[in-house]
Design a protein around this motif. Sequence first.
Motif, PDB file in Angstrom:
ATOM      1  N   PRO A   1      30.787  29.876  62.496  1.00  0.00           N
ATOM      2  CA  PRO A   1      30.641  31.062  63.004  1.00  0.00           C
ATOM      3  C   PRO A   1      29.005  31.410  63.060  1.00  0.00           C
ATOM      4  CG  PRO A   1      31.550  31.366  60.873  1.00  0.00           C
ATOM      5  CD  PRO A   1      31.376  29.832  61.246  1.00  0.00           C
ATOM      6  N   ILE A   2      28.574  32.297  64.083  1.00  0.00           N
ATOM      7  CA  ILE A   2      27.337  32.729  64.155  1.00  0.00           C
ATOM      8  C   ILE A   2      27.130  34.175  63.837  1.00  0.00           C
ATOM      9  CG2 ILE A   2      25.268  33.043  65.815  1.00  0.00           C
ATOM     10  CD1 ILE A   2      25.990  30.423  67.023  1.00  0.00           C
ATOM     11  N   LEU A   3      26.515  34.432  63.197  1.00  0.00           N
ATOM     12  CA  LEU A   3      26.387  36.103  62.789  1.00  0.00           C
ATOM     13  C   LEU A   3      24.986  36.590  63.497  1.00  0.00           C
ATOM     14  CD1 LEU A   3      27.501  36.116  59.149  1.00  0.00           C
ATOM     15  CD2 LEU A   3      28.924  36.550  61.273  1.00  0.00           C
ATOM     16  N   CYS A   4      25.076  37.416  64.335  1.00  0.00           N
ATOM     17  CA  CYS A   4      23.981  38.003  65.125  1.00  0.00           C
ATOM     18  C   CYS A   4      23.684  39.253  64.145  1.00  0.00           C
ATOM     19  CB  CYS A   4      24.277  38.422  66.423  1.00  0.00           C
ATOM     20  SG  CYS A   4      24.730  36.948  67.289  1.00  0.00           S
ATOM     21  N   GLN A   5      22.351  39.489  64.009  1.00  0.00           N
ATOM     22  CA  GLN A   5      21.687  40.718  63.457  1.00  0.00           C
ATOM     23  C   GLN A   5      20.628  41.020  64.203  1.00  0.00           C
ATOM     24  OE1 GLN A   5      22.704  42.183  60.869  1.00  0.00           O
ATOM     25  NE2 GLN A   5      24.243  40.668  60.196  1.00  0.00           N
ATOM     26  N   PRO A   6      20.463  42.238  64.390  1.00  0.00           N
ATOM     27  CA  PRO A   6      19.257  42.804  65.383  1.00  0.00           C
ATOM     28  C   PRO A   6      17.928  42.220  64.758  1.00  0.00           C
ATOM     29  CG  PRO A   6      20.052  44.682  63.890  1.00  0.00           C
ATOM     30  CD  PRO A   6      20.991  43.458  63.928  1.00  0.00           C
ATOM     31  N   ALA A   7      16.957  41.908  65.548  1.00  0.00           N
ATOM     32  CA  ALA A   7      15.623  41.467  65.220  1.00  0.00           C
ATOM     33  C   ALA A   7      14.868  42.747  64.481  1.00  0.00           C
ATOM     34  CB  ALA A   7      14.919  40.821  66.314  1.00  0.00           C
TER      35      ALA A   7
ATOM     36  N   SER B   1      15.032  46.767  62.889  1.00  0.00           N
ATOM     37  CA  SER B   1      15.671  47.837  62.575  1.00  0.00           C
ATOM     38  C   SER B   1      15.357  49.000  63.477  1.00  0.00           C
ATOM     39  CB  SER B   1      15.050  48.213  61.225  1.00  0.00           C
ATOM     40  OG  SER B   1      13.991  48.899  61.163  1.00  0.00           O
ATOM     41  N   PRO B   2      16.477  50.010  63.255  1.00  0.00           N
ATOM     42  CA  PRO B   2      16.262  51.170  64.199  1.00  0.00           C
ATOM     43  C   PRO B   2      14.486  51.837  64.319  1.00  0.00           C
ATOM     44  CG  PRO B   2      18.389  51.212  63.159  1.00  0.00           C
ATOM     45  CD  PRO B   2      17.512  50.103  62.570  1.00  0.00           C
ATOM     46  N   ALA B   3      14.221  51.908  63.096  1.00  0.00           N
ATOM     47  CA  ALA B   3      12.913  52.613  62.869  1.00  0.00           C
ATOM     48  C   ALA B   3      11.851  51.679  63.633  1.00  0.00           C
ATOM     49  CB  ALA B   3      12.404  52.991  61.269  1.00  0.00           C
ATOM     50  N   GLN B   4      12.022  50.419  63.261  1.00  0.00           N
ATOM     51  CA  GLN B   4      11.080  49.549  63.968  1.00  0.00           C
ATOM     52  C   GLN B   4      11.170  49.497  65.506  1.00  0.00           C
ATOM     53  OE1 GLN B   4      12.110  46.036  62.081  1.00  0.00           O
ATOM     54  NE2 GLN B   4      10.588  46.216  60.328  1.00  0.00           N
ATOM     55  N   TYR B   5      12.273  49.636  65.973  1.00  0.00           N
ATOM     56  CA  TYR B   5      12.527  49.580  67.627  1.00  0.00           C
ATOM     57  C   TYR B   5      12.111  50.876  68.193  1.00  0.00           C
ATOM     58  CZ  TYR B   5      14.863  49.728  71.941  1.00  0.00           C
ATOM     59  OH  TYR B   5      14.973  49.688  73.244  1.00  0.00           O
ATOM     60  N   VAL B   6      12.142  51.999  67.319  1.00  0.00           N
ATOM     61  CA  VAL B   6      11.635  53.175  67.865  1.00  0.00           C
ATOM     62  C   VAL B   6       9.901  53.045  68.064  1.00  0.00           C
ATOM     63  CG1 VAL B   6      11.105  55.647  67.442  1.00  0.00           C
ATOM     64  CG2 VAL B   6      13.395  54.871  67.178  1.00  0.00           C
ATOM     65  N   GLU B   7       9.314  52.515  67.032  1.00  0.00           N
ATOM     66  CA  GLU B   7       8.186  52.327  66.964  1.00  0.00           C
ATOM     67  C   GLU B   7       7.585  51.363  68.041  1.00  0.00           C
ATOM     68  OE1 GLU B   7       4.327  52.961  65.452  1.00  0.00           O
ATOM     69  OE2 GLU B   7       6.035  53.909  65.056  1.00  0.00           O
ATOM     70  N   TYR B   8       8.259  50.346  68.339  1.00  0.00           N
ATOM     71  CA  TYR B   8       8.061  49.313  69.327  1.00  0.00           C
ATOM     72  C   TYR B   8       7.970  50.051  70.684  1.00  0.00           C
ATOM     73  CZ  TYR B   8       9.132  45.860  72.740  1.00  0.00           C
ATOM     74  OH  TYR B   8       9.153  45.065  73.813  1.00  0.00           O
ATOM     75  N   VAL B   9       9.042  50.952  70.826  1.00  0.00           N
ATOM     76  CA  VAL B   9       9.162  51.751  72.123  1.00  0.00           C
ATOM     77  C   VAL B   9       7.813  52.716  72.262  1.00  0.00           C
ATOM     78  CG1 VAL B   9      10.462  53.307  73.516  1.00  0.00           C
ATOM     79  CG2 VAL B   9      11.618  51.422  72.377  1.00  0.00           C
ATOM     80  N   ARG B  10       7.610  53.275  71.359  1.00  0.00           N
ATOM     81  CA  ARG B  10       6.567  54.267  71.124  1.00  0.00           C
ATOM     82  C   ARG B  10       5.296  53.286  71.561  1.00  0.00           C
ATOM     83  NH1 ARG B  10       7.207  57.897  65.939  1.00  0.00           N
ATOM     84  NH2 ARG B  10       9.124  59.119  66.741  1.00  0.00           N
TER      85      ARG B  10
END
Length: 276
Positions: A106-112, A114-123
């Motif tokens: 089985p393959i367990l997928c996790q987001p690369a 975190s929500p806070a890091q993603y918001v910072e990336y979008v900014r």
Amino acid sequence: ESEIKGDVLFLGYYQSAFDWDDETAKASKQHRLKRYHSQSYVNGSQCDLTGRAREAEVRFLCEEGAGDYIARVDEPQSCSYVLTVHTTRICHHPFLRPPAGAAPQPILCQPALSPAQYVEYVRAQVSDTKRKVEEISEELKTLDTRLWSERDAETPAQPPEGAPAAHGDAVPGDELDPANDAAFWERVREVTGKAGGQQDSARVSPQNTRKKIHFKVIRSPGDLLQFIEELKESTKKAKEKASEEEEEAAAKAPPAPPSPEEPPAGERERPEEEEE
């Protein structure tokens, strides 16, 4: 019909079997990977193509519940044969047993991020996009100013002889008073009609040009770059078209100035609303 017809050809006589204890044998890895046991046969019937004795290799592969049979016969070289035999007699050996099928993992997928890091990336992406847009806007302004400066330098206004000076030129003894609206606008119409009748229809100020720009939604940097190329191309074409119109107008214009009774050409073509 189970009868031998023609000459009997011997593919070889038994010589040796593969030695599994010889780790230095060149074919050791091949035998382990392909999981077969082989025997060598030599000194067979003479080959009519090479003149040498025929030889053969017999490979035994494990196949559970199938019995013993010759699966295929190959001739990789002239008068050199490979016989593949499937049998159940060697399946007990660990080196010759087929590998067990690997169970799917089985393959367990996790987001690369975190929500806070993603918001910072979008900014960061938005900030970078804004910076690029500002740089491109400055480039467009510089390009627009340079194009109009070049055009003004290439096509200076040439008033006819005896006509008053164009915009910005001082006329000795004839000062305009902006407070007197009627006299002021009458003087402007007279100057523009005589000095730039044909040119005013072709020349457009940078401010008017910006009013004619068609805005579009930019969804990616590629769209933005394409939009910039279109602006540059349209500005270049407008400049070429204006130059052609000016040349045609100069060629078609009569040598004598218009008579005083007739209204100026610029005033005839310009609607009242545009004057206001």
